[in-house]
Design a protein around this motif. Structure first.
Motif, PDB file in Angstrom:
ATOM      1  N   GLU A  74       0.816  -1.213   0.000  1.00  0.00           N
ATOM      2  CA  GLU A  74       0.000   0.000   0.000  1.00  0.00           C
ATOM      3  C   GLU A  74       0.854   1.269   0.000  1.00  0.00           C
ATOM      4  O   GLU A  74       0.375   2.355  -0.344  1.00  0.00           O
ATOM      5  CB  GLU A  74      -0.930   0.008   1.219  1.00  0.00           C
ATOM      6  N   PHE A  75       2.137   1.120   0.357  1.00  0.00           N
ATOM      7  CA  PHE A  75       3.049   2.259   0.382  1.00  0.00           C
ATOM      8  C   PHE A  75       4.217   2.088  -0.580  1.00  0.00           C
ATOM      9  O   PHE A  75       5.168   2.880  -0.525  1.00  0.00           O
ATOM     10  CB  PHE A  75       3.563   2.484   1.807  1.00  0.00           C
ATOM     11  N   GLY A  76       4.171   1.088  -1.442  1.00  0.00           N
ATOM     12  CA  GLY A  76       5.234   0.866  -2.404  1.00  0.00           C
ATOM     13  C   GLY A  76       5.747  -0.554  -2.356  1.00  0.00           C
ATOM     14  O   GLY A  76       5.582  -1.266  -1.355  1.00  0.00           O
ATOM     15  N   GLY A  78       9.020  -1.558  -2.795  1.00  0.00           N
ATOM     16  CA  GLY A  78      10.372  -1.713  -2.262  1.00  0.00           C
ATOM     17  C   GLY A  78      10.349  -1.929  -0.760  1.00  0.00           C
ATOM     18  O   GLY A  78       9.435  -1.471  -0.063  1.00  0.00           O
ATOM     19  N   LYS A  79      11.351  -2.616  -0.239  1.00  0.00           N
ATOM     20  CA  LYS A  79      11.401  -2.913   1.190  1.00  0.00           C
ATOM     21  C   LYS A  79      11.532  -1.645   2.041  1.00  0.00           C
ATOM     22  O   LYS A  79      11.090  -1.627   3.192  1.00  0.00           O
ATOM     23  CB  LYS A  79      12.576  -3.859   1.494  1.00  0.00           C
ATOM     24  N   GLU A  80      12.142  -0.604   1.490  1.00  0.00           N
ATOM     25  CA  GLU A  80      12.305   0.633   2.245  1.00  0.00           C
ATOM     26  C   GLU A  80      11.145   1.604   2.023  1.00  0.00           C
ATOM     27  O   GLU A  80      11.028   2.615   2.732  1.00  0.00           O
ATOM     28  CB  GLU A  80      13.626   1.316   1.864  1.00  0.00           C
ATOM     29  N   ASP A  81      10.281   1.339   1.050  1.00  0.00           N
ATOM     30  CA  ASP A  81       9.191   2.264   0.724  1.00  0.00           C
ATOM     31  C   ASP A  81       8.235   2.514   1.900  1.00  0.00           C
ATOM     32  O   ASP A  81       7.850   3.665   2.144  1.00  0.00           O
ATOM     33  CB  ASP A  81       8.401   1.753  -0.481  1.00  0.00           C
ATOM     34  N   PRO A  82       7.803   1.462   2.632  1.00  0.00           N
ATOM     35  CA  PRO A  82       6.861   1.729   3.728  1.00  0.00           C
ATOM     36  C   PRO A  82       7.389   2.706   4.767  1.00  0.00           C
ATOM     37  O   PRO A  82       6.669   3.614   5.194  1.00  0.00           O
ATOM     38  CB  PRO A  82       6.617   0.334   4.322  1.00  0.00           C
ATOM     39  N   SER A  83       8.641   2.570   5.182  1.00  0.00           N
ATOM     40  CA  SER A  83       9.166   3.482   6.200  1.00  0.00           C
ATOM     41  C   SER A  83       9.303   4.901   5.663  1.00  0.00           C
ATOM     42  O   SER A  83       9.197   5.868   6.430  1.00  0.00           O
ATOM     43  CB  SER A  83      10.518   2.975   6.725  1.00  0.00           C
ATOM     44  N   ARG A  84       9.522   5.033   4.354  1.00  0.00           N
ATOM     45  CA  ARG A  84       9.626   6.369   3.762  1.00  0.00           C
ATOM     46  C   ARG A  84       8.261   7.017   3.560  1.00  0.00           C
ATOM     47  O   ARG A  84       8.122   8.243   3.677  1.00  0.00           O
ATOM     48  CB  ARG A  84      10.352   6.283   2.410  1.00  0.00           C
ATOM     49  N   ASN A  85       7.243   6.207   3.244  1.00  0.00           N
ATOM     50  CA  ASN A  85       5.982   6.755   2.759  1.00  0.00           C
ATOM     51  C   ASN A  85       4.806   6.646   3.722  1.00  0.00           C
ATOM     52  O   ASN A  85       3.794   7.325   3.530  1.00  0.00           O
ATOM     53  CB  ASN A  85       5.593   6.060   1.448  1.00  0.00           C
TER      54      ASN A  85
END
Length: 315
Positions: A74-76, A78-85
């Motif tokens: 739901e936020f992307g 990529g593995k780092e996308d959720p923490s960024r978005n």
């Protein structure tokens, strides 16, 4: 624009940091001064039951890794996308509709859940979908406690879960090209949902659940692959028929409804025999590889749920 920060759980409602860092098992918040006095009768008993046999003899994954290496499409992707978005997600107000084949359907506010449901900390070894794993100290409560409140009917056989759809705050749900069909949906058999290891988590590492980890409430079923752990739940429905599951619906040949960890059955595109433990050691692929255990190490507790089933067919 300021990024939304979910409120902290009151310090009186969580296990002190020093306590959970020095213990390696299942820990109830009785040690931290929490009582179930507000929850009457059988409900209180379900909340305070903390079987000491459920233990994980492994090093905890760092909070940094747990909160920055995630699957939350739901936020992307990529593995780092959720923490960024995920800071764009507003988790207050929040309600969960619980209904279907129940005698007492309810719409429950998350604040009521945080107030009335005793928090307990459980340290689980979690397997994710791409053969990597973490050991996470979740804060939550058994799903059975919530199910008992709504009184499932005799015809209920499954529990279906549904996540939030809010594309204005969940950028992975917006745009022309969608990674998945929304809402994200998952399900368990009723007896699986009633098992003491299956919990609804509202926090981790002694803090309120971060947005990127599924705030404000998510499913944790530690003997199954990570895609079963639906996040940001808004609806729970008891049904007679097996409910749909997002990844199973997308690619049934790769993602079965049961999703039990089984090292003897390979995923079509990779082996399930070993897993990469995130954060334990640096290497060519960023983590030490260890043997995968049947049911993720919980076979003694949950294998009886599947007695007589062909687990290569019901995978």
């Amino acid at each position: 624009m300021s990024r939304y920060q979910p409120p902290k759980i009151a310090s009186s409602e969580i296990t002190p940091q020093g306590l959970y860092l020095n213990r390696r098992g299942l820990m109830g918040l009785a040690a931290g001064g929490i009582a179930a006095a507000a929850a009457p009768g059988a409900f209180a008993a379900a909340l305070t039951a903390t079987p000491s046999a459920y233990k994980v003899d492994a090093k905890l994954t760092s909070k940094e890794d747990v909160t920055t290496y995630n699957n939350f499409y739901e936020f992307g992707t990529g593995k780092e996308d959720p923490s960024r978005n995920a800071g764009s997600l507003n988790t207050r107000p929040w309600t969960i509709e619980v209904g279907g084949l129940v005698a007492k359907p309810q719409v429950i506010d998350i604040e009521t859940i945080m107030r009335d449901y005793t928090m307990e900390e459980r340290v689980y070894r979690m397997r994710c979908v791409e053969a990597w794993s973490m050991v996470i100290p979740w804060i939550g409560f058994p799903i059975s406690a919530l199910l008992d409140k709504v009184e499932p009917l005799g015809s209920a056989k499954y529990v279906a879960f549904e996540t939030l759809v809010r594309p204005e705050e969940m950028q992975g749900q917006a745009g022309i090209f969608q990674a998945l069909d929304w809402p994200y949906v998952e399900g368990l058999r009723l007896d699986e949902a009633r098992h003491p290891l299956a919990i609804l988590a509202t926090g981790l590492y002694g803090e309120t659940l971060p947005n990127q980890n599924g705030a404000p409430i998510r499913l944790v079923v530690p003997w199954k692959y990570g895609f079963k752990g639906i996040k940001s739940i808004v609806k729970i429905t008891l049904t007679e028929q097996e409910p749909p599951s997002t990844w199973n619906r997308l690619q049934a040949s790769e993602y079965g409804f049961y999703a039990n960890v089984n090292p003897a059955v390979d995923h079509p595109r990779w082996s399930q025999a070993t897993e990469r433990r995130i954060g334990e050691a640096d290497g060519l692929f960023g983590g030490a590889r260890v043997d995968t255990l049947p049911f993720n190490g919980y076979a003694d507790e949950v294998a009886s749920l599947y007695a007589g089933m062909d687990l290569t067919k019901f995978y």
